[in-house]
Write a protein that holds these residues in place. Structure first.
Motif, PDB file in Angstrom:
ATOM      1  N   PHE A 301       0.932  -1.016   0.053  1.00 13.13           N
ATOM      2  CA  PHE A 301       0.152  -0.117   0.026  1.00 13.13           C
ATOM      3  C   PHE A 301       0.862   1.085  -0.043  1.00 13.13           C
ATOM      4  CE2 PHE A 301      -2.724   2.948   2.159  1.00 13.13           C
ATOM      5  CZ  PHE A 301      -3.915   3.186   1.492  1.00 13.13           C
ATOM      6  N   ALA A 302       0.550   2.147  -0.936  1.00  8.34           N
ATOM      7  CA  ALA A 302       1.437   3.270  -0.983  1.00  8.34           C
ATOM      8  C   ALA A 302       0.812   4.496  -1.270  1.00  8.34           C
ATOM      9  CB  ALA A 302       2.561   3.038  -2.154  1.00  8.34           C
ATOM     10  N   LYS A 303       1.264   5.639  -0.867  1.00  9.48           N
ATOM     11  CA  LYS A 303       0.816   6.925  -1.419  1.00  9.48           C
ATOM     12  C   LYS A 303       1.423   7.258  -2.899  1.00  9.48           C
ATOM     13  CE  LYS A 303       0.130  11.805   0.242  1.00  9.48           C
ATOM     14  NZ  LYS A 303      -1.324  11.835   0.006  1.00  9.48           N
ATOM     15  N   ALA A 304       0.719   7.754  -3.789  1.00  4.06           N
ATOM     16  CA  ALA A 304       1.246   7.737  -5.140  1.00  4.06           C
ATOM     17  C   ALA A 304       0.559   9.291  -5.626  1.00  4.06           C
ATOM     18  CB  ALA A 304       0.639   6.827  -5.843  1.00  4.06           C
ATOM     19  N   SER A 305       1.332  10.116  -6.056  1.00  3.00           N
ATOM     20  CA  SER A 305       1.075  11.539  -6.705  1.00  3.00           C
ATOM     21  C   SER A 305       0.455  11.183  -7.896  1.00  3.00           C
ATOM     22  CB  SER A 305       2.346  12.414  -6.622  1.00  3.00           C
ATOM     23  OG  SER A 305       3.206  12.063  -7.569  1.00  3.00           O
ATOM     24  N   ARG A 306      -0.586  11.882  -8.273  1.00  2.00           N
ATOM     25  CA  ARG A 306      -1.493  11.731  -9.370  1.00  2.00           C
ATOM     26  C   ARG A 306      -1.864  10.163  -9.452  1.00  2.00           C
ATOM     27  NH1 ARG A 306       1.616  12.583 -14.016  1.00  2.00           N
ATOM     28  NH2 ARG A 306       3.576  12.465 -12.850  1.00  2.00           N
ATOM     29  N   ALA A 307      -2.384   9.659  -8.152  1.00  2.00           N
ATOM     30  CA  ALA A 307      -2.958   8.278  -8.374  1.00  2.00           C
ATOM     31  C   ALA A 307      -3.770   7.875  -9.192  1.00  2.00           C
ATOM     32  CB  ALA A 307      -3.135   7.898  -6.692  1.00  2.00           C
ATOM     33  N   SER A 308      -4.791   8.486  -9.463  1.00  2.00           N
ATOM     34  CA  SER A 308      -5.830   8.131 -10.391  1.00  2.00           C
ATOM     35  C   SER A 308      -5.323   8.042 -11.926  1.00  2.00           C
ATOM     36  CB  SER A 308      -6.777   8.941 -10.379  1.00  2.00           C
ATOM     37  OG  SER A 308      -6.898  10.139 -10.779  1.00  2.00           O
ATOM     38  N   ASP A 309      -4.341   8.967 -12.085  1.00  2.00           N
ATOM     39  CA  ASP A 309      -3.760   9.051 -13.536  1.00  2.00           C
ATOM     40  C   ASP A 309      -2.833   7.806 -13.747  1.00  2.00           C
ATOM     41  OD1 ASP A 309      -4.839  11.423 -14.220  1.00  2.00           O
ATOM     42  OD2 ASP A 309      -2.889  12.686 -13.779  1.00  2.00           O
ATOM     43  N   LEU A 310      -2.035   7.294 -12.521  1.00  2.00           N
ATOM     44  CA  LEU A 310      -1.240   6.419 -12.613  1.00  2.00           C
ATOM     45  C   LEU A 310      -2.287   5.066 -12.906  1.00  2.00           C
ATOM     46  CD1 LEU A 310       1.503   4.850 -12.001  1.00  2.00           C
ATOM     47  CD2 LEU A 310       0.791   4.630  -9.495  1.00  2.00           C
ATOM     48  N   TYR A 311      -3.038   4.871 -12.017  1.00  2.00           N
ATOM     49  CA  TYR A 311      -4.129   3.949 -12.404  1.00  2.00           C
ATOM     50  C   TYR A 311      -4.746   3.780 -13.813  1.00  2.00           C
ATOM     51  CZ  TYR A 311      -8.539   1.349 -11.457  1.00  2.00           C
ATOM     52  OH  TYR A 311      -9.554   0.357 -11.861  1.00  2.00           O
ATOM     53  N   GLU A 312      -5.014   4.808 -14.183  1.00  2.00           N
ATOM     54  CA  GLU A 312      -5.457   4.756 -15.731  1.00  2.00           C
ATOM     55  C   GLU A 312      -4.412   4.251 -16.667  1.00  2.00           C
ATOM     56  OE1 GLU A 312      -8.547   4.741 -16.443  1.00  2.00           O
ATOM     57  OE2 GLU A 312      -9.577   5.395 -14.550  1.00  2.00           O
ATOM     58  N   PHE A 313      -3.330   4.974 -16.451  1.00  2.00           N
ATOM     59  CA  PHE A 313      -2.130   4.660 -17.045  1.00  2.00           C
ATOM     60  C   PHE A 313      -1.845   3.106 -17.299  1.00  2.00           C
ATOM     61  CE2 PHE A 313       2.548   3.778 -17.324  1.00  2.00           C
ATOM     62  CZ  PHE A 313       2.667   4.161 -18.698  1.00  2.00           C
ATOM     63  N   LEU A 314      -1.723   2.557 -15.920  1.00  2.00           N
ATOM     64  CA  LEU A 314      -1.517   1.050 -15.783  1.00  2.00           C
ATOM     65  C   LEU A 314      -2.772   0.254 -16.767  1.00  2.00           C
ATOM     66  CD1 LEU A 314      -0.423   1.220 -12.080  1.00  2.00           C
ATOM     67  CD2 LEU A 314       1.037   0.602 -14.436  1.00  2.00           C
ATOM     68  N   LYS A 315      -3.844   0.792 -16.362  1.00  2.00           N
ATOM     69  CA  LYS A 315      -5.063  -0.024 -17.032  1.00  2.00           C
ATOM     70  C   LYS A 315      -4.954   0.064 -18.538  1.00  2.00           C
ATOM     71  CE  LYS A 315      -9.702   0.182 -15.785  1.00  2.00           C
ATOM     72  NZ  LYS A 315     -10.789   0.957 -15.037  1.00  2.00           N
ATOM     73  N   SER A 316      -4.452   1.080 -18.953  1.00  2.00           N
ATOM     74  CA  SER A 316      -4.344   1.242 -20.386  1.00  2.00           C
ATOM     75  C   SER A 316      -3.327   0.322 -20.981  1.00  2.00           C
ATOM     76  CB  SER A 316      -4.167   2.724 -20.977  1.00  2.00           C
ATOM     77  OG  SER A 316      -2.481   3.085 -20.460  1.00  2.00           O
ATOM     78  N   ARG A 317      -2.104   0.042 -20.249  1.00  2.00           N
ATOM     79  CA  ARG A 317      -1.146  -1.006 -20.555  1.00  2.00           C
ATOM     80  C   ARG A 317      -1.604  -2.209 -20.061  1.00  2.00           C
ATOM     81  NH1 ARG A 317       3.316   1.478 -22.016  1.00  2.00           N
ATOM     82  NH2 ARG A 317       3.132   3.515 -22.694  1.00  2.00           N
ATOM     83  N   GLY A 318      -2.791  -2.601 -19.527  1.00  2.00           N
ATOM     84  CA  GLY A 318      -3.323  -3.986 -19.376  1.00  2.00           C
ATOM     85  C   GLY A 318      -3.034  -4.487 -18.143  1.00  2.00           C
TER      86      GLY A 318
END
Ligand code: PLP
Length: 355
Positions: A301-318
């Motif tokens: 579990f981690a704090k991540a800046s721009r977390a929701s962008d990170l989430y969407e970016f990862l999702k776009s890469r599967g």
């Protein structure tokens, strides 16, 4: 005449797991290990000879005695449930009446508030400290002042992946009149269980599950471990055939192979440790981006800046993980899955940098 929904059902939403098919799923804290060939064959054979026309064993006696052996308790102290999820619902609905106070922490597993709401209990969510640790003296004080009936929480915690030592929890159990429901869904990865102490207390129920460490989320199998008095009550209020016979025999085959279970747990712990080490290296590289909080379970579990962008970016890469506001929860996966995740997170935070 018109049918009107009652108050408590209005505004409730169905649980929505992340849908869609992704190459790499690190969102649900599942195990990445499938049964080995030997276990798979044993399961097939057991299923092939099952009397499907008969109701299952209502007490799941054989299963409970195998589970008891594994968890170091007596068979009479074990109740099997259709996932520990069923047991959470059952325990809250049996031990609470409308308006009773139940304590949970913010944040913890979302199902506690869901089931508390269904029984119209009065949920007190105690805020955690800024570093996500829990002030157990405060919990004890509030529980006694409010005359809480139940305190329910997970250890190690989902989503923070922080674990608390059993001594601290024992002290809490002794200091309150409330029933303590200790959800040890991830205890196989932390190794400081109170399972073997259930007979020392009149107010402790420990929940364990086959969904995480044993790679058996699909068969829905969880256990409530408690002294005989509490176990008898749970058995009294459960529906007679709550655990189906296919799941019972599969679970028996798994528990008959403690070596397989131990190996699986070791592999998952080693994946978690690898993921943690790689994540820490990334954190050093991108200190404004990432900050690790916990790694006691099979996820970090981690704090991540721009977390929701990170989430969407990862999702776009599967690759799919779990997003909690400005935090992320990432399940430890296979080596290549962890490596790909780490590479993509690095890419995400490296995008703005001078190359
Ligand atoms: C995954 C999880 C469970 C497991 O539920 P099952 O119904 O046994 O699959 C229970 N508690 C917590 C905190 C969990 O994260």
């Amino acid at each position: 005449m018109a049918f009107v929904l009652n108050e408590k059902l209005r505004g409730m939403k169905a649980y929505e797991p992340i849908e869609g098919s992704y190459r790499i799923r690190l969102d649900a804290n599942e195990s990445f290990i499938l049964p080995d060939d030997e276990l798979e064959d044993a399961i097939s054979e057991a299923v092939n000879t099952l009397a499907f026309n008969r109701y299952p064993d209502s007490a799941a006696a054989k299963l409970c005695s195998l589970a008891a052996e594994f968890y170091g308790v007596k068979a009479e102290n074990v109740t099997a449930g259709n996932g520990s999820d069923e047991l959470i619902g059952l325990i809250l609905s049996a031990f609470l009446q409308k308006g009773d106070k139940v304590i949970s922490f913010s944040h913890d597993f979302s199902m506690y508030s869901f089931y508390a709401h269904l029984v119209e209990a009065d949920l007190i969510e105690i805020e955690k400290n800024a570093d996500f640790t829990v002030d157990f003296d405060k919990v004890s004080k509030i529980a006694n002042e409010e005359k809480a009936r139940i305190i329910i929480f997970s250890n190690p915690c989902n989503p923070t992946s922080l674990g608390v030592d059993s001594k601290t929890i024992e002290k809490l159990i002794k200091s309150v009149n409330a029933l303590v429901v200790l959800d040890e869904a991830y205890m196989d990865f932390f190794g400081d269980s109170l399972s073997s102490k259930i007979d020392d207390f009149d107010n402790l129920i420990v929940l364990r599950t086959m969904s995480k460490a044993m790679g058996m989320a699909g068969i829905r199998m969880g256990f409530a471990l408690a002294n005989k008095m509490l176990s008898d009550i749970i058995k009294t209020v459960k529906s007679p055939y709550n655990v189906n016979s296919v799941s019972q025999i599969i679970a028996c085959e798994v528990f008959s192979r403690p070596e397989f279970i131990k190996q699986s747990i070791n592999k998952i712990i080693s994946s978690r440790d690898d993921l943690t080490a790689q994540f820490k290296a990334l954190e050093e590289k991108h200190p404004e981006g990432l900050s690790l909080i916990g790694c006691a379970a099979n996820f970090i579990f981690a704090k991540a800046s721009r977390a929701s962008d990170l989430y969407e970016f990862l999702k776009s890469r599967g690759v799919v993980i779990r997003l909690f506001g400005s935090y992320v929860r990432i399940t430890a996966g296979k080596n290549f899955e962890n490596a790909e995740l780490i590479g993509l997170v690095d890419e995400f935070y490296g995008q703005g940098e001078d190359k």
